[in-house]
Each structure stands twice: as structure tokens, then as C-alpha cells.
Design a protein around this motif. Structure first.
Motif, PDB file in Angstrom:
ATOM      1  N   PHE A  55       0.324  -9.698  -4.869  1.00 20.02           N
ATOM      2  CA  PHE A  55       0.779  -9.280  -6.190  1.00 20.02           C
ATOM      3  C   PHE A  55       1.337  -7.860  -6.140  1.00 20.02           C
ATOM      4  O   PHE A  55       2.326  -7.543  -6.791  1.00 20.02           O
ATOM      5  CB  PHE A  55      -0.359  -9.360  -7.202  1.00 20.02           C
ATOM      6  N   TYR A  56       0.710  -7.003  -5.347  1.00 17.43           N
ATOM      7  CA  TYR A  56       1.189  -5.627  -5.182  1.00 17.43           C
ATOM      8  C   TYR A  56       2.603  -5.612  -4.617  1.00 17.43           C
ATOM      9  O   TYR A  56       3.459  -4.872  -5.089  1.00 17.43           O
ATOM     10  CB  TYR A  56       0.234  -4.867  -4.257  1.00 17.43           C
ATOM     11  N   SER A  57       2.835  -6.424  -3.602  1.00 16.51           N
ATOM     12  CA  SER A  57       4.144  -6.412  -2.954  1.00 16.51           C
ATOM     13  C   SER A  57       5.251  -6.903  -3.878  1.00 16.51           C
ATOM     14  O   SER A  57       6.372  -6.397  -3.830  1.00 16.51           O
ATOM     15  CB  SER A  57       4.116  -7.243  -1.677  1.00 16.51           C
ATOM     16  N   THR A  58       4.948  -7.856  -4.748  1.00 16.92           N
ATOM     17  CA  THR A  58       5.992  -8.347  -5.646  1.00 16.92           C
ATOM     18  C   THR A  58       6.194  -7.424  -6.851  1.00 16.92           C
ATOM     19  O   THR A  58       7.318  -7.121  -7.211  1.00 16.92           O
ATOM     20  CB  THR A  58       5.661  -9.758  -6.146  1.00 16.92           C
ATOM     21  N   SER A  59       5.111  -6.951  -7.448  1.00 16.15           N
ATOM     22  CA  SER A  59       5.264  -6.138  -8.661  1.00 16.15           C
ATOM     23  C   SER A  59       5.729  -4.723  -8.347  1.00 16.15           C
ATOM     24  O   SER A  59       6.628  -4.204  -8.997  1.00 16.15           O
ATOM     25  CB  SER A  59       3.958  -6.101  -9.446  1.00 16.15           C
ATOM     26  N   PHE A  60       5.135  -4.092  -7.353  1.00 15.47           N
ATOM     27  CA  PHE A  60       5.522  -2.727  -7.040  1.00 15.47           C
ATOM     28  C   PHE A  60       6.850  -2.689  -6.295  1.00 15.47           C
ATOM     29  O   PHE A  60       7.600  -1.731  -6.404  1.00 15.47           O
ATOM     30  CB  PHE A  60       4.436  -2.026  -6.227  1.00 15.47           C
ATOM     31  N   GLY A  61       7.138  -3.712  -5.530  1.00 19.14           N
ATOM     32  CA  GLY A  61       8.425  -3.753  -4.834  1.00 19.14           C
ATOM     33  C   GLY A  61       9.583  -3.939  -5.786  1.00 19.14           C
ATOM     34  O   GLY A  61      10.669  -3.397  -5.586  1.00 19.14           O
ATOM     35  N   GLY A  62       9.367  -4.694  -6.844  1.00 20.15           N
ATOM     36  CA  GLY A  62      10.422  -4.914  -7.824  1.00 20.15           C
ATOM     37  C   GLY A  62      10.706  -3.690  -8.670  1.00 20.15           C
ATOM     38  O   GLY A  62      11.813  -3.500  -9.161  1.00 20.15           O
ATOM     39  N   ALA A  63       9.709  -2.856  -8.858  1.00 24.15           N
ATOM     40  CA  ALA A  63       9.871  -1.653  -9.670  1.00 24.15           C
ATOM     41  C   ALA A  63       9.849  -0.403  -8.794  1.00 24.15           C
ATOM     42  O   ALA A  63       9.380   0.653  -9.214  1.00 24.15           O
ATOM     43  CB  ALA A  63       8.769  -1.586 -10.717  1.00 24.15           C
ATOM     44  N   TYR A  64      10.378  -0.507  -7.593  1.00 25.67           N
ATOM     45  CA  TYR A  64      10.330   0.600  -6.627  1.00 25.67           C
ATOM     46  C   TYR A  64      10.972   1.858  -7.183  1.00 25.67           C
ATOM     47  O   TYR A  64      10.401   2.955  -7.096  1.00 25.67           O
ATOM     48  CB  TYR A  64      11.015   0.173  -5.329  1.00 25.67           C
ATOM     49  N   TRP A  65      12.166   1.728  -7.750  1.00 29.13           N
ATOM     50  CA  TRP A  65      12.873   2.913  -8.232  1.00 29.13           C
ATOM     51  C   TRP A  65      12.157   3.546  -9.422  1.00 29.13           C
ATOM     52  O   TRP A  65      12.181   4.770  -9.578  1.00 29.13           O
ATOM     53  CB  TRP A  65      14.319   2.572  -8.584  1.00 29.13           C
ATOM     54  N   LEU A  66      11.515   2.750 -10.237  1.00 26.36           N
ATOM     55  CA  LEU A  66      10.749   3.292 -11.345  1.00 26.36           C
ATOM     56  C   LEU A  66       9.563   4.108 -10.845  1.00 26.36           C
ATOM     57  O   LEU A  66       9.312   5.221 -11.317  1.00 26.36           O
ATOM     58  CB  LEU A  66      10.266   2.162 -12.254  1.00 26.36           C
ATOM     59  N   TRP A  67       8.835   3.568  -9.855  1.00 21.51           N
ATOM     60  CA  TRP A  67       7.683   4.290  -9.310  1.00 21.51           C
ATOM     61  C   TRP A  67       8.119   5.556  -8.579  1.00 21.51           C
ATOM     62  O   TRP A  67       7.443   6.584  -8.648  1.00 21.51           O
ATOM     63  CB  TRP A  67       6.860   3.403  -8.388  1.00 21.51           C
ATOM     64  N   MET A  68       9.249   5.518  -7.903  1.00 25.17           N
ATOM     65  CA  MET A  68       9.752   6.719  -7.242  1.00 25.17           C
ATOM     66  C   MET A  68      10.170   7.769  -8.275  1.00 25.17           C
ATOM     67  O   MET A  68       9.937   8.968  -8.078  1.00 25.17           O
ATOM     68  CB  MET A  68      10.926   6.392  -6.316  1.00 25.17           C
ATOM     69  N   LEU A  69      10.751   7.335  -9.386  1.00 26.44           N
ATOM     70  CA  LEU A  69      11.113   8.267 -10.450  1.00 26.44           C
ATOM     71  C   LEU A  69       9.867   8.935 -11.034  1.00 26.44           C
ATOM     72  O   LEU A  69       9.856  10.151 -11.277  1.00 26.44           O
ATOM     73  CB  LEU A  69      11.885   7.528 -11.540  1.00 26.44           C
ATOM     74  N   ILE A  70       8.809   8.164 -11.227  1.00 27.47           N
ATOM     75  CA  ILE A  70       7.553   8.723 -11.735  1.00 27.47           C
ATOM     76  C   ILE A  70       6.984   9.735 -10.748  1.00 27.47           C
ATOM     77  O   ILE A  70       6.567  10.836 -11.127  1.00 27.47           O
ATOM     78  CB  ILE A  70       6.543   7.600 -12.032  1.00 27.47           C
TER      79      ILE A  70
END
Length: 109
Positions: free
Chosen positions: A75-90
Motif C-alpha cells: 500500500f505504501y508503494s502505490t499510495s506514496f509513489g503516486g503522490a511522489y511530487w506532493l510529498w517532495m513539495l511538503i
């Protein structure tokens, strides 16, 4: 320990960390009060009260991601991978915030 107990344990840890992260992000949202301050003394008081909370918020974000990865890697790989740019922006906004707090006290500002 049975598998059901471990699942409940991990969900409890992730729920507490997620709730703490949301709370701390709302506390950091108090920085919007800086726009309403008229004098420098009020602005300094607000910045001093909020200035050190970014460390705890950043640490909570990293621990939340690590706990999520440890407990539910698929679940981590799909959810965090899909929102990679958002998490990097944060993450980069946290770094920019820390730098701005440090350079605010320098002379000439």
C-alpha cells in the motif's frame, strides 16, 4: 503474537502518528496569523511560538512514512509513489521554512 494482534498494533501506531501529523500541520497553519499583525513585536511573538514546531512535524512525517512502509509495504508503494511530487513539495517546504526561521534573526532583516 497472532497476526490479528500485529495488524491491530500497526493500525494503532499509524492512526496515532497520522492524527499527530494532522494536528501539527494545523498548528503550523497558525503562521497565517502573521498576515494580520501590525507591529513587529506581535510578529516576533508569533514566530517564536511557532518556530520550533516544524522539527516535530517533520519528524512525525518521516516516522509516519517509515511506520507505513514497515507495516504495509504494498500500500505504501502505490499510495506514496503516486503522490511522489506532493510529498517532495511538503518536504522541501519544511526545509525552506527551517531556513527562513534561521535567517529571520540575522542582521539586516
Amino acid at each position: 503474537m497472532a497476526l490479528e494482534h500485529l495488524q491491530i498494533y500497526w493500525w494503532l501506531i499509524i492512526s496515532v502518528l497520522g492524527a499527530l501529523l494532522v494536528f501539527l500541520l494545523f498548528v503550523q497553519g497558525g503562521q497565517s496569523m502573521l498576515l494580520d499583525t501590525r507591529n513587529a513585536m506581535d510578529r516576533t511573538l508569533i514566530v517564536n511560538s511557532l518556530g520550533r514546531k516544524w522539527e516535530l512535524t517533520f519528524t512525525t512525517l518521516v516516522v509516519f512514512g517509515g511506520a507505513f512502509f514497515a507495516s504495509f509495504p504494498l500500500f505504501y508503494s502505490t499510495s506514496f509513489g503516486g503522490a511522489y511530487w506532493l510529498w517532495m513539495l511538503i518536504l522541501f517546504s519544511f526545509v525552506g521554512q527551517a531556513v527562513s526561521y534561521q535567517y529571520r534573526r540575522k542582521s539586516g532583516n
